[in-house]
Write a protein that holds these residues in place. Structure first.
Motif, PDB file in Angstrom:
ATOM      1  N   PRO A 117       8.191  -2.512   1.403  1.00  0.00           N
ATOM      2  CA  PRO A 117       7.220  -1.542   2.133  1.00  0.00           C
ATOM      3  C   PRO A 117       8.188  -0.492   2.637  1.00  0.00           C
ATOM      4  O   PRO A 117       9.204  -0.413   2.690  1.00  0.00           O
ATOM      5  CB  PRO A 117       6.783  -2.329   3.289  1.00  0.00           C
ATOM      6  CG  PRO A 117       7.194  -3.595   3.104  1.00  0.00           C
ATOM      7  CD  PRO A 117       8.090  -3.795   2.125  1.00  0.00           C
ATOM      8  N   TYR A 118       7.563   0.701   2.327  1.00  0.00           N
ATOM      9  CA  TYR A 118       8.379   1.910   2.702  1.00  0.00           C
ATOM     10  C   TYR A 118       8.843   1.950   4.092  1.00  0.00           C
ATOM     11  O   TYR A 118      10.017   2.178   4.674  1.00  0.00           O
ATOM     12  CB  TYR A 118       7.431   3.266   2.630  1.00  0.00           C
ATOM     13  CG  TYR A 118       8.057   4.505   2.898  1.00  0.00           C
ATOM     14  CD1 TYR A 118       8.980   5.093   2.232  1.00  0.00           C
ATOM     15  CD2 TYR A 118       7.906   5.106   4.141  1.00  0.00           C
ATOM     16  CE1 TYR A 118       9.653   6.275   2.406  1.00  0.00           C
ATOM     17  CE2 TYR A 118       8.165   6.132   4.433  1.00  0.00           C
ATOM     18  CZ  TYR A 118       9.357   6.787   3.746  1.00  0.00           C
ATOM     19  OH  TYR A 118       9.996   8.109   4.145  1.00  0.00           O
ATOM     20  N   GLY A 119       8.245   1.341   5.008  1.00  0.00           N
ATOM     21  CA  GLY A 119       8.486   1.497   6.444  1.00  0.00           C
ATOM     22  C   GLY A 119       9.773   0.584   6.722  1.00  0.00           C
ATOM     23  O   GLY A 119      10.579   0.964   7.496  1.00  0.00           O
ATOM     24  N   ALA A 120       9.890  -0.689   5.862  1.00  0.00           N
ATOM     25  CA  ALA A 120      10.981  -1.328   6.157  1.00  0.00           C
ATOM     26  C   ALA A 120      12.168  -0.745   5.404  1.00  0.00           C
ATOM     27  O   ALA A 120      13.348  -1.298   5.790  1.00  0.00           O
ATOM     28  CB  ALA A 120      10.628  -2.921   5.391  1.00  0.00           C
ATOM     29  N   LEU A 121      12.166  -0.103   4.288  1.00  0.00           N
ATOM     30  CA  LEU A 121      13.188   0.369   3.591  1.00  0.00           C
ATOM     31  C   LEU A 121      13.667   1.772   3.684  1.00  0.00           C
ATOM     32  O   LEU A 121      14.755   2.030   3.418  1.00  0.00           O
ATOM     33  CB  LEU A 121      12.932  -0.105   1.983  1.00  0.00           C
ATOM     34  CG  LEU A 121      12.773  -1.342   1.469  1.00  0.00           C
ATOM     35  CD1 LEU A 121      12.326  -1.338   0.208  1.00  0.00           C
ATOM     36  CD2 LEU A 121      14.061  -2.065   1.795  1.00  0.00           C
ATOM     37  N   GLN A 122      12.693   2.434   4.305  1.00  0.00           N
ATOM     38  CA  GLN A 122      12.928   3.873   4.419  1.00  0.00           C
ATOM     39  C   GLN A 122      14.176   4.279   5.080  1.00  0.00           C
ATOM     40  O   GLN A 122      15.198   5.098   4.446  1.00  0.00           O
ATOM     41  CB  GLN A 122      11.818   4.518   5.400  1.00  0.00           C
ATOM     42  CG  GLN A 122      11.881   5.733   5.640  1.00  0.00           C
ATOM     43  CD  GLN A 122      11.379   6.003   7.119  1.00  0.00           C
ATOM     44  OE1 GLN A 122      10.891   4.976   7.850  1.00  0.00           O
ATOM     45  NE2 GLN A 122      11.171   7.161   7.575  1.00  0.00           N
ATOM     46  N   ALA A 123      14.754   3.675   6.423  1.00  0.00           N
ATOM     47  CA  ALA A 123      15.939   3.902   6.987  1.00  0.00           C
ATOM     48  C   ALA A 123      17.090   3.675   6.098  1.00  0.00           C
ATOM     49  O   ALA A 123      18.104   4.406   6.196  1.00  0.00           O
ATOM     50  CB  ALA A 123      15.962   3.148   8.214  1.00  0.00           C
ATOM     51  N   GLN A 124      17.258   2.603   5.568  1.00  0.00           N
ATOM     52  CA  GLN A 124      18.273   2.119   4.645  1.00  0.00           C
ATOM     53  C   GLN A 124      18.667   3.201   3.696  1.00  0.00           C
ATOM     54  O   GLN A 124      19.820   3.371   3.202  1.00  0.00           O
ATOM     55  CB  GLN A 124      18.163   0.888   4.113  1.00  0.00           C
ATOM     56  CG  GLN A 124      19.510   0.154   3.726  1.00  0.00           C
ATOM     57  CD  GLN A 124      19.080  -1.380   2.987  1.00  0.00           C
ATOM     58  OE1 GLN A 124      18.039  -1.859   3.604  1.00  0.00           O
ATOM     59  NE2 GLN A 124      20.049  -1.873   2.294  1.00  0.00           N
ATOM     60  N   TYR A 125      17.242   3.605   2.936  1.00  0.00           N
ATOM     61  CA  TYR A 125      17.721   4.588   1.831  1.00  0.00           C
ATOM     62  C   TYR A 125      17.221   5.901   2.141  1.00  0.00           C
ATOM     63  O   TYR A 125      16.971   6.646   1.178  1.00  0.00           O
ATOM     64  CB  TYR A 125      16.876   3.724   0.863  1.00  0.00           C
ATOM     65  CG  TYR A 125      17.321   2.629   0.297  1.00  0.00           C
ATOM     66  CD1 TYR A 125      18.531   2.438  -0.229  1.00  0.00           C
ATOM     67  CD2 TYR A 125      16.773   1.348   0.678  1.00  0.00           C
ATOM     68  CE1 TYR A 125      18.958   0.976  -0.992  1.00  0.00           C
ATOM     69  CE2 TYR A 125      17.275  -0.175   0.189  1.00  0.00           C
ATOM     70  CZ  TYR A 125      18.286   0.033  -0.318  1.00  0.00           C
ATOM     71  OH  TYR A 125      18.844  -1.211  -0.582  1.00  0.00           O
ATOM     72  N   GLU A 150       0.677  -1.232  -0.149  1.00  0.00           N
ATOM     73  CA  GLU A 150      -0.140  -0.019   0.066  1.00  0.00           C
ATOM     74  C   GLU A 150       1.104   1.438  -0.084  1.00  0.00           C
ATOM     75  O   GLU A 150       0.552   2.147  -0.826  1.00  0.00           O
ATOM     76  CB  GLU A 150      -0.747   0.009   1.438  1.00  0.00           C
ATOM     77  CG  GLU A 150      -2.064   0.880   1.338  1.00  0.00           C
ATOM     78  CD  GLU A 150      -3.229   0.541   0.307  1.00  0.00           C
ATOM     79  OE1 GLU A 150      -3.530  -0.611   0.157  1.00  0.00           O
ATOM     80  OE2 GLU A 150      -3.573   1.546  -0.279  1.00  0.00           O
ATOM     81  N   ASP A 151       1.964   1.203   0.876  1.00  0.00           N
ATOM     82  CA  ASP A 151       2.869   2.527   0.746  1.00  0.00           C
ATOM     83  C   ASP A 151       4.213   1.807   0.639  1.00  0.00           C
ATOM     84  O   ASP A 151       4.858   1.018   1.524  1.00  0.00           O
ATOM     85  CB  ASP A 151       3.007   2.999   2.019  1.00  0.00           C
ATOM     86  CG  ASP A 151       3.827   4.275   2.495  1.00  0.00           C
ATOM     87  OD1 ASP A 151       4.412   4.510   1.428  1.00  0.00           O
ATOM     88  OD2 ASP A 151       3.883   4.700   3.256  1.00  0.00           O
ATOM     89  N   GLY A 152       4.685   1.777  -0.633  1.00  0.00           N
ATOM     90  CA  GLY A 152       5.879   1.169  -1.028  1.00  0.00           C
ATOM     91  C   GLY A 152       7.172   2.035  -1.490  1.00  0.00           C
ATOM     92  O   GLY A 152       6.982   3.156  -1.510  1.00  0.00           O
ATOM     93  N   LEU A 153       8.164   1.377  -1.581  1.00  0.00           N
ATOM     94  CA  LEU A 153       9.355   2.304  -2.086  1.00  0.00           C
ATOM     95  C   LEU A 153      10.209   1.269  -3.108  1.00  0.00           C
ATOM     96  O   LEU A 153      10.405   0.041  -2.838  1.00  0.00           O
ATOM     97  CB  LEU A 153      10.390   2.537  -1.009  1.00  0.00           C
ATOM     98  CG  LEU A 153      11.541   3.464  -1.331  1.00  0.00           C
ATOM     99  CD1 LEU A 153      10.848   4.907  -1.398  1.00  0.00           C
ATOM    100  CD2 LEU A 153      12.493   3.327  -0.288  1.00  0.00           C
TER     101      LEU A 153
END
Ligand code: GUN
Ligand code: ZN
Length: 430
Positions: A38-46, A21-24
């Motif tokens: 998922p944005y939530g899972a990838l956001q910190a790394q990128y 739903e909210d992806g990266l």
């Protein structure tokens, strides 16, 4: 690197859809997907990567059109009493115009732009029998950046002057075009015998020799589309067990060979396709328009045969993958109505339909993991979809329950208005 945030659709190895739903989507400088999830899972790394955010939009793989005729742009919507009169009355006269390089160049750039408008980033397309028609489209593909696979049509008999070629020269031309274009950037060559009734034995044998010599080159042709065409092939090859087996007899069934239509097949034909690793390009809008028949999705799946969806413009009526997916759904549902009791009606799920026009069509081309998906390592060809593009679609999507319902709403109600942006792979300048 570059990152894109929106809802995100891609496909798992088992062909089911993965949807965030909210992806990266993170894309590297080489133009390939680095990460998707998922944005939530990838956001910190990128977090340091420059990103674009498209709220309310869906990023999805660019579509793959497995079979189309770029020179038939001006043939769409030309009525005839079936395939053979349609070829004679409408198609061959239009294709004859491609001896003029200026005409070919104009249509080629129109065609690549039209594909982009409809979200198509990879296409395997026929050219005409004229060398200039291939050069024009390859040059247009270099400008547009799409993955274009095309080839000079081989047709040295049973067709009018103006589109008929000469056996020996046609094979020399084919080899020269392979050497000039195949593997250049994102371009690929397909050896293109139009169909057995229009190719002499010498031409088919020569095509097969080239296909053996250049194993990474594709092959594309037509088979088992229309009753009159099949009767004609039977007349020309009375001892062949089936129309498909004619191609096999010449050595033209192999991996990276794509045969359009494959409607009037026996189980033995389907098995042969699977054994050879050949793929069917399923062209439902064309088959309905020309009254050719109904592809048997249930039997194809049962046989484990490779297949994917295709527009077949100008026998096909639209460049839109949404129209093609919807027509495939109609055809699968209608199979039992054809009077052929062996055919079974099946309900193709929205995920299956979408897969067949993206990752499934890529697999049929031997390009799985390269295009048609947005998993890490894939070339980042993608579309940005607006599920609110029309009032009716917005209304229907507002009450969509889950990914299948959302995809189906777009398949049934969508067209190019849903394609807000088409992005082909971009390699950063070094
Ligand atoms: N069979 C041979 N040529 C063609 C063509 O141009 N279109 C379709 N649909 N079938 C063909
Ligand atoms: Zn075709």
């Amino acid at each position: 690197m570059q990152a894109y945030r929106a809802s995100l659709l891609r496909f798992n190895e088992d062909t089911t859809a993965a949807f965030d739903e909210d992806g990266l989507l993170v894309v590297g400088d080489d133009g390939k997907v680095v990460a998707a999830g998922p944005y939530g899972a990838l956001q910190a790394q990128y977090a340091q990567v420059g990103s674009q955010h498209w709220p309310g939009r869906i990023i999805a793989p660019g579509f793959v059109d497995l079979h189309v005729h770029y020179p038939q742009v001006d043939v769409i919507g030309s009525a005839a009493d079936g395939l053979l009169p349609w070829l004679e009355q409408h198609t061959f006269p239009q294709e004859a115009r491609f001896s003029d390089p200026a005409h070919a160049a104009q249509v080629a750039s129109f065609f690549t732009a039209e594909l982009l408008r409809h979200g198509v980033t990879t296409a395997m397309t026929f050219a005409t029998s004229h060398v200039s028609s291939v050069n024009a489209l390859m040059e247009a593909g270099q400008v547009s950046g799409q993955r274009i696979i095309t080839g000079k049509c081989l047709q040295d008999r049973n067709c009018p002057e103006g589109v008929r070629d000469a056996t020996e020269q046609s094979l020399l031309d084919t080899e020269a075009l392979i050497q000039r274009w195949h593997g250049k950037g994102r371009l690929g060559y397909a050896i293109t015998p139009r169909f057995a009734p229009a190719c002499s034995d010498a031409q088919l044998s020569g095509a097969a020799l080239l296909a053996a010599k250049y194993s990474s080159v594709w092959i594309q042709s037509h088979v088992a589309e229309n009753d009159d065409e099949i009767a004609w092939a039977k007349q020309l090859y009375p001892s062949a067990p089936s129309y498909l087996s004619v191609y096999d007899g010449f050595g033209l069934l192999r991996e990276r060979s794509v045969y359009a239509h494959c409607i009037h097949f026996s189980d033995a034909d389907r098995l042969l396709m699977r054994q050879r690793g050949a793929a069917a390009a399923v062209c439902p809008t064309s088959n309905l328009f020309l009254g050719s028949g109904y592809f048997d999705f249930a039997a194809a799946a049962h046989a484990g045969m490779l297949y994917g969806l295709a527009s077949d413009v100008g026998g096909g009526t639209s460049f839109s993958p949404f129209k093609t997916m919807l027509a495939a759904y109609y055809v699968a549902r209608s199979s039992a109505l054809t009077g052929n009791t062996a055919k079974q009606a099946i309900t193709l799920s929205p995920q299956q339909l979408w897969w067949q026009h993206t990752a499934g069509a890529a697999q049929a081309l031997g390009l799985q993991g390269v295009v048609g998906n947005l998993q890490p390592g894939c070339e980042a060809d993608f579309v940005v979809l607006n599920p609110q593009a029309t009032p009716l679609l917005a209304r229907r999507v507002a009450r969509a329950q889950g990914v299948d319902d959302l995809l189906f709403a777009m398949i049934v109600l969508g067209d190019e208005r849903v394609i807000e942006r088409t992005q082909v792979m971009r390699v950063a300048a070094s």
